[in-house]
Design a protein around this motif. Structure first.
Motif, short mmCIF file in Angstrom:
data_model
loop_
_atom_site.label_atom_id
_atom_site.label_comp_id
_atom_site.label_asym_id
_atom_site.label_seq_id
_atom_site.Cartn_x
_atom_site.Cartn_y
_atom_site.Cartn_z
N LEU A 141 -47.42 12.39 -26.78
CA LEU A 141 -48.26 11.27 -26.34
C LEU A 141 -48.94 10.61 -27.54
CD1 LEU A 141 -49.65 9.73 -23.91
CD2 LEU A 141 -51.55 11.32 -24.26
N ALA A 197 -45.36 12.78 -10.82
CA ALA A 197 -45.32 12.38 -12.23
C ALA A 197 -44.83 13.55 -13.08
CB ALA A 197 -46.70 11.93 -12.69
N THR A 198 -45.28 14.74 -12.75
CA THR A 198 -44.88 15.92 -13.53
C THR A 198 -43.40 16.24 -13.30
OG1 THR A 198 -47.13 16.74 -13.26
CG2 THR A 198 -45.50 18.32 -14.04
N ARG A 208 -41.42 13.36 -15.18
CA ARG A 208 -41.53 13.23 -16.63
C ARG A 208 -41.80 14.54 -17.34
NH1 ARG A 208 -46.05 9.13 -17.44
NH2 ARG A 208 -46.52 9.27 -15.22
N GLY A 209 -41.95 15.62 -16.55
CA GLY A 209 -42.29 16.91 -17.15
C GLY A 209 -43.78 16.96 -17.41
N PRO A 210 -44.29 18.18 -17.61
CA PRO A 210 -45.72 18.28 -17.90
C PRO A 210 -46.02 17.56 -19.20
CG PRO A 210 -44.62 20.41 -18.17
CD PRO A 210 -43.61 19.47 -17.61
N GLY A 211 -47.15 16.88 -19.26
CA GLY A 211 -47.48 16.07 -20.41
C GLY A 211 -47.52 16.87 -21.70
N ASP A 212 -46.93 16.31 -22.75
CA ASP A 212 -46.97 16.95 -24.06
C ASP A 212 -47.88 16.12 -24.96
OD1 ASP A 212 -45.93 18.88 -26.12
OD2 ASP A 212 -45.37 16.97 -27.03
N LEU A 213 -48.99 16.71 -25.38
CA LEU A 213 -50.01 15.96 -26.09
C LEU A 213 -49.49 15.39 -27.41
CD1 LEU A 213 -52.92 14.99 -26.04
CD2 LEU A 213 -53.61 17.16 -27.07
N ALA A 214 -48.74 16.20 -28.15
CA ALA A 214 -48.24 15.73 -29.45
C ALA A 214 -47.34 14.52 -29.28
CB ALA A 214 -47.49 16.86 -30.16
#
Lengths: 659, 350
Positions: free
Chosen positions: B340, B328-329, B332-338
């Protein structure tokens, strides 16, 4: 004059006038038509708010239709509040009353608090939907029916002796008879779809029609349909065609003479999105993991209405989120607790029946003093109860539902968007104090939605796990139950940390060392210490809303009753009544000033969707005569109903004075 | 250097060798004098140094029962949890922390009665757990009621006229539950016990080790026939992968596959010697291992196989879980909270 305006006045008689911009304004003013302006040949009327209910068979796609209308409305900038209401059966028998699924949406040009008491507009896809929803409709409301479904057989199935569309029984309403199925089939005759598939797009026809009536933007729905059916382009285009045909039908047909405009609301500045409670809660958990630097681990077992959180978190593995669908509720929380022992932010999500099964593990978490979030999306009980309906009757279960003295902090969000903050707050308490924490949401918050001002990430509170890194005794030993004198939290020493190897368990432990201890004095001390730790959790004071300072009656609620209670309070004040309001977010421990606040009013009214659970706690703890007002119908309170209750309380007080 | 214990490939290693003493705690061991648990504890403590991993990366998780006191006596991290739930708690720990060696200690009541559901699901998932099931065929901590492995007709305090329920065969159950590693050993045979522990530790995924353990208070001598010099040679079948299954004095008896496919025990002769079943723990299908698990006589325990019945490779749950996170990373790249929180559909109010 159009029916819509009449109806707005009629509705104002029965619904909360919650939104009108200030409490000083009269509550019975009509939703003023501004205009008429003209769009094309047809007049446009301006309204300040509208309540629409889509109702049909479980398989008619009413939830999707409602969701899409909500999205359009949110992106247009109205304030809004929604109430999905659907049966527990996935496909209840077609055409029956129990099979009716509905979606209500209240939107306005101002700040509103509830999905509304009574719809201005009902879209009824079949006789069952009409029959099930008609009792909620005020006289003068607009009804759009799919006449194609009003067959003799369908009417008989729900006990209609005569066709209500023809027998005059709906004369008090403004009835639009639309052959939705026929029109949809007509619009899709070139689509290449089989009749059965084409027919299924009739909800999009209805959505198109309503989108025309209320000037909703359409781009979002069209691109949504193309994405949703990306793998079935034929279906995608058919749905878009049906949607457009519905819009064009409104534009051209004579049976819809007027369209309505509800201007955007003036919300505080910021960037907004629409969000449901379960989505906000999921994001709150991810945010809590980020702000604490802890990996998120969800152990869960599917249960309505909590499963959406499992689904949502499963989609965000690139945030390092692990989701574990366990073999049962017990394993769900067990895995979460195991992960917490390993240094994760452990979370389990469930509803009341699941909490019952998890009780023993929650007790273990109390004894192990490890952070753990137990998310309970409450539903009607007891037992299986009403899986898809809301209730707030798990408060005492969360408070006391374990063997022994096993105190657990409780946090309860008041609105769908507040589920985000509540998740962060619950995580803060769990991590800071090394304790399981209950997060009590409910079915109404979970599925309801409202606009949410998107917070900046750096505004969010930081959570400090403060793992133990070395020995905590002068002799180089590590004591797993040597507490922080301020918080009474014990050290969180995770496996992999050399020198801190230790064994913990559910047997009573000696203070400090954590060794097994059956010593009577030690047990008494440990029980009291665990209680003192929870009692000492810092929670914000309650804020009393008492603008005049003259109120003698206080209304106090918790959880999702916030919307209807606040709407009722606005109504009372708008009519000149004095009423104070407090809403509790922290139910264990209670805020420090709560006792003083309660004692400073002559009368305290506590409306709850249970038989008086908070009132029981308040009476026990503060010795105040808190009076319950209760309803357990699986649906939220109505503002009008609560306003009557508040007026009665004010009136009784006056009578007592005069005695 | 190739990994001696592939299942521990992510677990940090020690620099200096350890000894059994390093794994002992200062806690007073509180089993009844003469309990089989003492022998198992000593065998495990003596075995652990062989793994060469750091003590702080080792965790013992237990449920409730006599055996479940085990973690208190191991100088590692440990959790003494609640009845039956150790596999669930250990699953969370092992799947969240792949740098740990996680052991579950449980008993026949804990694992097969109240915790039966968690056991079978842990086995089918193939989480990297080593489950030591101490089977004494009785409830010890609650003072002597019959257990799910007690023989039919067992006279106990709760069954004065004899127990009515048919017992579980733990190994048959485990094989039926898609276990990838199934073995049995005996408390009193330290060498064999440690050889099975070694095989379990090497195995990637869930390993179930049933350990016949004597409860000298409530079910004394339950496994005596497997221990007495006079009977054990005839009663025990020692399984070794790749070897013909023979046992008894002068290895005169063997296991054969009958014409109907069932396994039978018989005398080995010059004529039938080549027909003796060769033990294949790695057989892809579970049928033969299952048949072996049922070859013992339930009443007399004669022909009880010990050793590794089945050991097959299957993807490991916690590894797959970690891979999904990596995939998944990567995609889609490491999750970006903002990003999301903002979602796709927003509007701005000035």
């Amino acid at each position: 004059m159009t029916s819509q305006v009449d109806q707005s006045e009629a509705v104002d008689g029965s619904d909360g006038d919650e939104g009108r911009s200030g409490p000083g304004e009269g509550r019975s003013g009509p939703a003023v038509p501004v205009g008429p302006q003209h769009r094309g040949a047809k007049p446009i009327r301006r309204l300040d708010r509208v309540i629409i209910r889509f109702a049909g068979d479980s398989g008619d796609g009413m939830q999707l239709t409602g969701d899409r209308f909500t999205s359009e409305t949110a992106s247009f900038g109205n304030d809004l509040s929604t109430l999905p209401n659907f049966p527990a059966e996935i496909r209840a028998p077609a055409g029956t009353l129990p099979g009716v699924s509905s979606f209500q949406l209240h939107f306005a040009d101002h700040d509103i608090l509830t999905p509304g008491d009574a719809p201005n507009v009902l879209v009824a896809m079949n006789p069952a939907a009409l029959k099930a929803n008609l009792p909620d409709l005020p006289r003068g409301a607009e009804i759009i029916v799919n006449t194609d479904e009003f067959t003799k057989r369908a009417l008989a199935k729900v006990g209609y002796g005569a066709d209500p569309l023809e027998d005059g029984s709906l004369e008090a309403y403004h009835l639009h008879k639309v052959p939705l199925t026929t029109l949809t089939l007509e619009a899709l005759k070139e689509s290449g779809l089989a009749r059965k598939d084409a027919e299924r797009a009739k909800n999009m026809f209805a959505l198109g029609l309503l989108s025309w009536m209320y000037h909703r933007p359409t781009h979002g729905t069209e691109s949504f349909l193309r994405t949703k059916f990306a793998k079935k382009p034929l279906i995608a285009e058919a749905n878009v065609s049906a949607f457009r045909a519905g819009w064009n039908f409104g534009e051209t047909t004579e049976s819809f003479a007027v369209s309505y405009e509800v201007p955007p609301a003036k919300l505080p500045p910021g960037r907004y999105r629409n969000i449901s409670g379960n989505l906000a809660l999921s994001y709150g958990l991810i945010a809590a993991a980020r702000r604490s630097g802890l990996p998120l681990y969800l152990g869960s077992y599917p249960i309505t209405p909590a499963s959406d959180i499992l689904h949502e978190l499963s989609r965000h593995k690139n945030f390092g989120v692990r989701t574990f669908q366990a073999e049962d509720e017990i394993a769900g929380i067990g895995a979460a607790l195991g992960a917490a022992f390993g240094g994760a932010l452990g979370v389990t999500t469930t509803s009341g029946p699941g909490v019952a099964l998890k009780s023993e593990t929650i007790g273990l978490a109390v004894s192990l003093e490890l952070p753990l979030l137990v998310v309970d999306i409450q539903r009607g009980g007891p037992s299986t109860g009403l899986p898809t309906k809301t209730e707030q009757a798990d408060l005492l279960q969360a408070m006391f539902g374990r063997n022994g003295e096993a105190p657990v902090p409780i946090v309860a969000p008041a609105t769908p968007a507040e589920c985000f903050d509540a998740a962060l707050e619950a995580a803060r308490i769990a991590v800071t104090y090394r304790t399981p924490v209950f997060l009590l949401s409910d079915g109404y918050l979970a599925n309801g939605s409202e606009p949410w001002r998107i917070p900046a990430v750096d505004e969010l509170p930081a959570i400090e796990p403060d793992f133990a890194t070395g020995p905590n005794r002068e002799d180089g030993a590590f004591w797993p139950y040597l507490r922080d004198p301020q918080t009474l939290a014990r050290p969180w020493a995770v496996p992999g940390t050399p020198g801190l190897e230790h064994r913990i368990g559910g047997i009573e432990k000696q203070d400090g060392t954590g060794n097994i201890s059956y010593d009577p004095a030690n047990h008494d001390f440990m029980v009291r210490t665990r209680q003192a730790k929870v009692d000492g959790i810092e929670v914000p004071d309650v804020v009393v809303d008492d603008p005049s300072g003259e109120a003698r009656v206080l209304v106090l609620g918790w959880g999702s009753t916030y919307g209807p209670i606040t709407a009722a309070v606005r109504r009372v004040r708008a009519d000149g009544g004095e009423i104070a309001q407090v809403h509790l977010r922290n139910l264990n421990p209670f805020p420090a000033n709560l006792g003083t606040v309660l004692r400073s009013y002559d009368k305290v009214i506590v409306p709850e969707m249970n038989l008086g659970q908070l009132a029981l706690l308040l009476r026990a703890k503060y010795l105040v005569d808190a009076q319950s007002y209760n309803q357990v119908r699986g649906l939220p309170f109505k503002a009008a109903q609560l306003a009557d209750v508040l007026w009665a309380a004010i009136g009784n007080l006056d009578e007592e004075d005069n005695r | 250097m190739s990994e001696k214990f592939p299942s521990l490939k992510l677990v940090p290693k020690v620099e200096a060798p350890q000894s059994a003493k390093d794994f002992k705690t200062d806690q007073e061991v509180r089993w009844c004098p003469g309990c089989g648990d003492y022998a198992i504890l000593a065998a495990v403590q003596a075995f652990m140094p062989e793994l060469g991993i750091r003590r702080e990366n080792t965790v013992f998780v237990s449920g409730i029962g006599c055996s479940s006191r085990f973690p208190y006596y191991m100088n590692t991290y440990g959790v003494h949890s609640i009845h039956g739930r150790a596999p669930a708690i250990a699953t969370g720990l092992a799947s969240a922390r792949r740098d740990l060696s996680v052991w579950v200690v449980t008993g026949d009541g804990d694992a097969l009665s109240i915790g039966g559901n968690h056991l079978i699901h842990a086995l089918r998932r193939n989480v990297n757990l080593k489950i030591l099931l101490f089977n004494n065929r009785i409830y010890g901590l609650t003072k002597g009621q019959y257990s799910p492995t007690s023989e039919v007709g067992k006279i106990t305090k709760s069954t004065p006229m004899g127990s009515l329920d048919a017992p579980f065969n733990p190994l048959s159950l485990a094989i039926g539950a898609e276990a990838t590693f199934v073995a049995r050993t005996i408390d009193s045979d330290r060498q064999h016990l440690q050889s099975v522990l070694r095989a379990a530790a090497e195995h990637e995924g869930t390993a179930l080790v049933e350990i016949y353990q004597n409860c000298n208070i409530f079910n004394d001598g339950a496994f005596e026939v497997l221990k007495e010099p006079g009977t054990r040679d005839e009663a025990l079948i020692r399984l070794e992968h790749g070897q013909p299954i023979r046992f008894g004095a002068d290895r005169a008896r063997g296991v054969f596959r009958g014409a109907d496919g069932e396994l039978t025990v018989g005398a080995v002769t010059a004529e039938n010697e080549s027909a003796v079943l060769v033990h294949d723990a790695h057989a892809a299908g579970p049928a033969t291992a299952f048949a072996l698990s049922r070859i013992a006589d339930a009443d007399t325990l004669h022909h009880t196989p010990i050793g590794v019945l089945r050991e097959v490779r299957r993807p490991v749950y916690d590894e797959l879980m970690a891979e999904q996170l990596d995939t998944a990373t990567a995609e889609r790249g490491p999750g970006d909270l903002a990003t999301l929180l903002a979602g796709a559909d927003t509007w701005t109010v000035d």
